[in-house]
Design an enzyme around this catalytic site. Sequence first.
Site, PDB file in Angstrom:
ATOM      1  N   LYS A 107       0.845  -1.195   0.000  1.00 36.19           N
ATOM      2  CA  LYS A 107       0.000   0.000   0.000  1.00 36.19           C
ATOM      3  C   LYS A 107       0.882   1.247   0.000  1.00 36.19           C
ATOM      4  O   LYS A 107       1.902   1.288   0.709  1.00 36.19           O
ATOM      5  CB  LYS A 107      -0.920  -0.026   1.223  1.00 36.19           C
ATOM      6  CG  LYS A 107      -1.960   1.086   1.251  1.00 36.19           C
ATOM      7  CD  LYS A 107      -2.899   0.911   2.433  1.00 36.19           C
ATOM      8  CE  LYS A 107      -3.948   2.005   2.512  1.00 36.19           C
ATOM      9  NZ  LYS A 107      -4.879   1.810   3.649  1.00 36.19           N
TER      10      LYS A 107
ATOM     11  N   SER B  42      -9.610   1.916   2.723  1.00 34.66           N
ATOM     12  CA  SER B  42      -8.681   2.668   1.888  1.00 34.66           C
ATOM     13  C   SER B  42      -7.639   1.795   1.177  1.00 34.66           C
ATOM     14  O   SER B  42      -6.907   2.261   0.323  1.00 34.66           O
ATOM     15  CB  SER B  42      -7.957   3.713   2.738  1.00 34.66           C
ATOM     16  OG  SER B  42      -7.195   3.111   3.768  1.00 34.66           O
TER      17      SER B  42
ATOM     18  N   SER C 137     -10.007  -0.530   6.790  1.00 33.98           N
ATOM     19  CA  SER C 137      -9.404  -0.309   5.481  1.00 33.98           C
ATOM     20  C   SER C 137      -8.803  -1.546   4.829  1.00 33.98           C
ATOM     21  O   SER C 137      -8.544  -1.544   3.630  1.00 33.98           O
ATOM     22  CB  SER C 137      -8.327   0.780   5.577  1.00 33.98           C
ATOM     23  OG  SER C 137      -8.923   2.032   5.793  1.00 33.98           O
TER      24      SER C 137
END
Length: 514
Positions: free
Chosen positions: A102, A177, A201
């Site tokens: 990420k 996210s 997330s």
Amino acid sequence: MTHLPPVVRPPSRDELVDIAESYYFDLSEDEVDDFMELIEAKMGFCSRIDELSDRTGSQREARRDPGYRATSDEDPLNAIVTYCDVETDANGPLSGYEVGIKDNISVAGVEMTCASKVMAGHHPKYDAPVVDRLLEAGAQITAKTNMDEMAVSGSGEMSAFGPILNPFDDDYLAGGSSGGSAVAVVTGQVDVAIGTDQAGSLRTPAAWSGCVGFKPTHGLVPFRGAAPLGHSFDHIGPMATSVEDATRVLDVIAGKDPRDPRQGVVETGDYLEALETDIEGCRIGVVSEGFGFDGGEEGVNDGVRAAVDQLEELGAEAEEVSIPWHVDGFFVWLAVENEEAAAVWDADGTGYFVDGHYDTDLAEAFGKSRRSQADEFAPTVKLKCILGKYLKDKYYGRYHGKAQNLREDLTAAYDEEFSEFDVLAMPTTPMTAFELEEDLTRIEAVNRAQGKKGRTRNTMPFDMTGHPAISVPCGKSDGLPIGLMLVGRHFEEETVISVADAFERNTDWEDRHY
């Protein structure tokens, strides 16, 4: 390029007065003169600190190609920010695995944008501990994955690089996210990925995009080297297309990092031993409040209850349980997170008053960029800062402090049920993925990104309590994936793994329609 320390100068007279006024000091002219002299004399310590080295971060010996920005032809669902190539000659349990990271987690030499124009151009000097451990285990880092900007949104559409699209229907969103990590594993662009979780997330995009997302016990996996939102609820975890692969990654990245302030005593387990185990007699508490939120979909509820029925057929014992605190966990999260995130922001992403390593390079890059480009942040980011600081200044931290105190009651409510049950079960999210919509108003976009229809009502509480929680696909509703969330006792990841793995091994979830 050699990193040069800043040129340190004392404040000007106007700067000193402005700072004093921010503390509500009304200084006389004589006081200003005296403090000007005192501060100039005392600031000599800065020069000595700059002469000393704090370079304790790690950059494993590796071949490092910083790569290039992904194009729409290569990446039509917008899962990737940067394709890169970082690998070592190490042989280990992840040899042959390509991993996506990420884009709020540091990989030395590779741009880290946090999916924000404000952070674009930042190249960390050190690997986050999770990255170092992946490389040591033989993994190859091949992508930095797209995400909601600064990790403060959850729909998958609030990225400076555009929305992340659902791999089952690109008219829908992937969730966030950590949406890019979810999509990258589902589409096979990487074998496994790493995400972060502060409100859901990891688990939301896993549920919406049809993969496994595993939020470990708070502190089990070091968060150092990632851009934080709050030390008390920052989590890092694996994402994969199977429980087995997620477990293999967890086995590598879990463990103590002496320089991470989030970690106390860390109890690691034999995670791989939990695979392919018998769940006969396992006690499952089905949390009734997890099915009752406004905006929830019957197809999701039906799919999760059918998954629990399947677990009973495999020998588990399931029983409905009511945990009223589960509903209020959402409000506890809001009170803690808004002020804590704003405080971390004010500290330029480092925080204060904790032991461990402070990322001064990230603080400098973030501090400079946010002061010069703040208007470019997404509205979700701006709202978080404004609301958090207002609550702190206007009400003296009352709501953050009281909610922190209430976390003990919230945690105890779950722990009381864990005296009877081995895991708790509920939908990961009460609904399937949101449809991609163009031309949303600012209010509509923020509401979708930050909790419309109770999207994170089931995930948020466990970021407050720190219990391990995994989302595993359990079926589809109108063609879109449904996530079953299983929650366990602190540092008992093995139990969560065994139940999730048993369900996965005995179910073809894509054939289950509700």
